[in-house]
Design an enzyme around this catalytic site. Structure first.
Site, PDB file in Angstrom:
ATOM      1  N   LYS A 126       0.712  -1.186   0.023  1.00  0.00           N
ATOM      2  CA  LYS A 126      -0.024  -0.035   0.179  1.00  0.00           C
ATOM      3  C   LYS A 126       0.998   1.153   0.108  1.00  0.00           C
ATOM      4  CE  LYS A 126      -4.389  -1.671   2.102  1.00  0.00           C
ATOM      5  NZ  LYS A 126      -5.404  -1.384   3.037  1.00  0.00           N
ATOM      6  N   LYS A 210      -6.932 -10.011  -8.152  1.00  0.00           N
ATOM      7  CA  LYS A 210      -8.059 -10.292  -7.284  1.00  0.00           C
ATOM      8  C   LYS A 210      -9.321  -9.161  -7.739  1.00  0.00           C
ATOM      9  CE  LYS A 210      -8.776 -10.327  -2.317  1.00  0.00           C
ATOM     10  NZ  LYS A 210      -8.343  -9.983  -0.948  1.00  0.00           N
ATOM     11  N   LYS A 213     -11.945  -3.025  -5.689  1.00  0.00           N
ATOM     12  CA  LYS A 213     -12.643  -1.659  -5.802  1.00  0.00           C
ATOM     13  C   LYS A 213     -11.677  -0.859  -6.518  1.00  0.00           C
ATOM     14  CE  LYS A 213     -12.203  -0.464  -1.040  1.00  0.00           C
ATOM     15  NZ  LYS A 213     -12.444  -1.564  -0.178  1.00  0.00           N
TER      16      LYS A 213
END
Ligand code: TRP
Length: 348
Positions: A126, A210, A213
């Site tokens: 991240k 995966k 969103k």
């Protein structure tokens, strides 16, 4: 990893409790539904109390628009309710409404070691190339997660494979706390439950990524707010390959998109993938895809309709969240009081 756990320490002997959270950072999709929400409803009916929260404190580890955050929180709550979670059985609440989460997280910041956090792969992903510009909260995110879990002395945490490392860290913090303060068995060492109906739902455009969103292509995912036509269209256009539907026992390692569609079909219909494979073996995708589209629409329609109804009635959601926060705080505050005692803080 743990430095203080002793193999002879008495085990936790409290009751079974289940806990999980979903971040309040925007749109939910089929991956969340099959991997988390549907799984929670099955666990709820097994009798152990379930604590399910909206992780809004975790959401702000990256920027969230203050004008949208409360609505995002209500949307996750609506998804919990629309998926069949019963607020009379499960405790559903916003994390930020129970201040004990922040309080225990600070104490755990002083238990967790820098070396443990340095190993967290999710932070590395991240924070990317600009680690020094990430928030400190993003770094210490797994410590807050440990507080979420241990505040309720949860014994089982249904979650995705990607959260296993955070669960290990939670166990290390629990063991170190129990050891350092001489309170064996005070915190349980919670187990991850990663076996859902479909723990990993992949993108409809790339079977190796995966469903997410944050994927720029909306066609890669089925959102819980998509209507029937959109869902059917996305399945019709989903990526496949030049072949036909596989035979039972055929390796799908080189056909990740086909495997993903079969996984979704099996999960939505509560059947095994082998069973579904046998049914469609040798057929063309032109026969399979419309059946999958019908199944997806039929399974998701009641959920999306109920979500829309709830989103149009925020007062109903707010009543559930307020009641959940009160019930959660009763448990969490008691744990924090015990912890403060164990740590030796002043009490008047
Ligand atoms: N980190 C989890 C995720 O991204 C969300 C989460 C926060 C969570 N606190 C938790 C999950 C506690 C399980 C238990 O999926």
């Amino acid at each position: 990893m743990s430095e203080t756990a002793s193999p002879s320490a008495p085990a936790y002997s409290g009751p079974r409790r289940i806990l999980s959270g979903i971040q309040a950072s925007g749109a939910l999709h089929l991956g969340n539904y099959l991997g988390a929400l549907k799984r929670f409803t099955q666990l709820q009916d097994q009798g152990a109390p379930c604590f399910l929260f909206v992780a809004d404190l975790h959401a702000i580890t990256v920027w969230q628009d203050p004008n949208l955050l409360a609505a995002q929180t209500r949307e996750i709550a609506a998804a919990y309710l629309a998926s069949g979670l019963d607020p009379a059985k499960s405790v559903i609440f916003p994390q930020s409404a129970v201040r004990a989460h922040s309080e225990l997280a600070w104490i755990f910041n002083c238990v967790a070691r820098l070396g443990w956090l340095d190993r967290m792969t999710q932070f590395k992903e991240k924070s990317g190339k600009h680690k020094e510009r990430s928030s400190v909260g993003l770094y210490t995110y797994p410590v807050l997660q440990a507080a979420d879990i241990l505040l309720y002395k949860a014994t089982e945490v249904p979650t995705g494979e990607d959260q296993k490392q955070h669960l290990e860290l939670t166990r290390d913090i629990a063991a170190k706390f129990n050891g350092d303060f001489g309170v064996p068995g005070f915190f349980p060492l919670p187990e991850p439950l990663t076996q859902g109906p479909a723990p990993r739902v992949m993108s409809l455009r790339d079977g190796t990524a995966k469903m997410s969103k944050s994927d720029p292509s909306d066609a890669s995912r089925i959102n819980l707010t998509d209507d029937a036509d959109v869902i059917a269209g996305k399945i019709r256009k989903s990526k496949t390959d030049m072949g036909v539907m596989p035979e039972p026992g055929e390796s799908l390692d080189a056909r990740p998109e086909v495997r993903n569609l079969l996984t979704i079909y099996a999960a939505l219909s509560d059947r095994s993938r082998d069973d579904v494979t046998a049914e469609f073996a040798g057929q063309g995708f032109g026969a399979f895809k419309p059946k999958l589209a019908d199944l997806a629409v039929e399974s998701l329609a009641p959920v999306t309709a109920e979500m829309r109804r709830l989103m149009a009635d925020p007062a109903e959601i707010d009543r559930v969240l307020k009641d959940g926060a009160d019930r959660a705080a009763a448990v969490a505050d008691a744990t924090v009081a015990e912890v403060k005692d164990v740590v030796g803080f002043w009490k008047g």
